[in-house]
Write an enzyme that holds these catalytic residues in place. Structure first.
Site, mmCIF file in Angstrom:
data_model
loop_
_atom_site.group_PDB
_atom_site.id
_atom_site.type_symbol
_atom_site.label_atom_id
_atom_site.label_comp_id
_atom_site.label_asym_id
_atom_site.label_seq_id
_atom_site.Cartn_x
_atom_site.Cartn_y
_atom_site.Cartn_z
ATOM 1 N N LYS A 53 -16.074 -68.277 -104.492
ATOM 2 C CA LYS A 53 -15.930 -67.093 -103.811
ATOM 3 C C LYS A 53 -17.310 -66.477 -103.673
ATOM 4 O O LYS A 53 -18.319 -67.106 -104.145
ATOM 5 C CB LYS A 53 -14.996 -66.069 -104.641
ATOM 6 C CG LYS A 53 -13.691 -66.037 -104.899
ATOM 7 C CD LYS A 53 -12.907 -65.251 -105.697
ATOM 8 C CE LYS A 53 -13.310 -63.897 -105.490
ATOM 9 N NZ LYS A 53 -13.248 -63.383 -103.693
ATOM 10 N N GLU A 92 -16.515 -58.843 -108.232
ATOM 11 C CA GLU A 92 -15.178 -59.611 -108.111
ATOM 12 C C GLU A 92 -15.004 -60.340 -109.518
ATOM 13 O O GLU A 92 -13.644 -60.163 -110.048
ATOM 14 C CB GLU A 92 -15.185 -60.769 -106.938
ATOM 15 C CG GLU A 92 -15.350 -60.211 -105.644
ATOM 16 C CD GLU A 92 -15.401 -60.863 -104.438
ATOM 17 O OE1 GLU A 92 -15.096 -60.431 -103.302
ATOM 18 O OE2 GLU A 92 -15.700 -61.807 -104.424
ATOM 19 N N ASP A 114 -7.534 -60.648 -104.317
ATOM 20 C CA ASP A 114 -8.679 -60.921 -103.668
ATOM 21 C C ASP A 114 -8.442 -62.090 -102.928
ATOM 22 O O ASP A 114 -7.496 -62.956 -103.355
ATOM 23 C CB ASP A 114 -9.654 -60.930 -104.744
ATOM 24 C CG ASP A 114 -11.149 -61.044 -104.241
ATOM 25 O OD1 ASP A 114 -11.512 -60.856 -102.802
ATOM 26 O OD2 ASP A 114 -12.139 -61.075 -104.787
HETATM 27 C C1 5RP Z 1 -16.343 -61.821 -100.809
HETATM 28 C C2 5RP Z 1 -15.441 -63.053 -101.147
HETATM 29 C C3 5RP Z 1 -14.160 -63.401 -100.245
HETATM 30 O O1 5RP Z 1 -12.982 -63.129 -101.029
HETATM 31 C C4 5RP Z 1 -14.316 -64.734 -99.341
HETATM 32 O O2 5RP Z 1 -15.455 -64.643 -99.011
HETATM 33 C C5 5RP Z 1 -13.366 -64.747 -98.585
HETATM 34 O O3 5RP Z 1 -13.212 -63.934 -97.430
HETATM 35 P P1 5RP Z 1 -12.366 -63.725 -96.165
HETATM 36 O O4 5RP Z 1 -11.009 -63.218 -96.662
HETATM 37 O O5 5RP Z 1 -13.091 -62.683 -95.154
HETATM 38 O O6 5RP Z 1 -12.042 -65.222 -95.654
HETATM 39 O O7 5RP Z 1 -15.490 -63.842 -102.253
HETATM 40 O O8 5RP Z 1 -17.392 -62.109 -101.694
#
Ligand code: 5RP
Length: 215
Positions: free
Chosen positions: A92, A101, A79
């Site tokens: 996050k 998540e 993630d």
């Molecule tokens: C979603 C998250 C994502 O991992 C976080 O926002 C990072 O996003 P990105 O890879 O688009 O920068 O926590 O809830």
């Protein structure tokens, strides 16, 4: 930054084991991971997804999406994050998928976090801290967040999570004790989850670049 995200997402493929079921997060960095996973889809048994968005992308590539209740514990979760500190504690939830998540991270033996270099910080909190709340508790939780954190909660109006809830983003924080803050926020009635991943931080962080850095 999208090139750095792609490099991080592609590097994470090295952690995927043959025949395994992969936990998959949400966001633009994870989208690159899913696209890379598609190229080795014949080597995996399927994926557990943290959001409707990721489920759609996985299915569009022909990757089977399984239920966590059916799979049991996972070997690997991949993630992204909005911020990552030197201890691999994370903020996050920028994509509002924080609750699912957090569940999948907890169920996984190894959490590989994929980020671009802009996400690395010394102290968490420059990125507003997401908190998923039951809608009727929004203002109660907001008042408690002011009291507990000293920050300013802002309702992410118009956003409904995949669980049918709302999100408050807490601005103006410098989180020096992430575990304590995570515990305190979790105690507030109406909080579904907080986007602080301190009790269950990442195990491995991949910072996208040429070459990617594995921490
Ligand atoms: C979603 C998250 C994502 O991992 C976080 O926002 C990072 O996003 P990105 O890879 O688009 O920068 O926590 O809830």
């Amino acid at each position: 930054m999208s090139e750095a995200k792609r490099l991080a997402g592609e590097k994470a493929i090295e952690f995927v084991e043959d025949g395994g079921i992969v936990g998959v997060g949400t966001g633009s960095t994870v989208a690159f991971f899913i696209d890379a996973l598609a190229r080795i889809r014949h080597r995996i048994a399927g994926a557990v997804s943290s959001s409707e968005q990721s489920t759609q992308r996985l299915r569009s590539h022909g990757i089977e999406v399984l239920e966590l209740n059916d799979t049991g514990p996972l070997a690997l979760y991949v993630d992204g994050a909005d911020e990552c500190d030197p201890r691999k504690c994370l903020i996050k939830g920028g994509g509002a998928a924080l609750t699912r998540e957090k569940i999948i991270a907890e169920a996984s033996a190894k959490f590989v976090c994929i980020i671009d270099p802009s996400k690395r910080v010394e102290v968490l909190g420059r990125f507003p801290l997401p908190v998923e709340v039951i809608p009727m508790a929004r203002s109660l939780v907001a008042r408690e967040l002011v009291r507990l954190t000293g920050g300013q909660p802002v309702w992410r109006e118009g956003v409904v999570t995949d669980n049918g809830n709302w999100v408050l983003d807490v601005h103006g924080l410098a989180i020096r004790e992430p575990e304590a803050m995570e515990t305190a926020i979790n105690q507030v009635p109406g909080v579904v989850s907080v986007g602080l991943f301190a009790h269950r931080p990442a195990d491995v962080v991949i910072v996208g670049g040429e070459p990617p850095i594995v921490l």
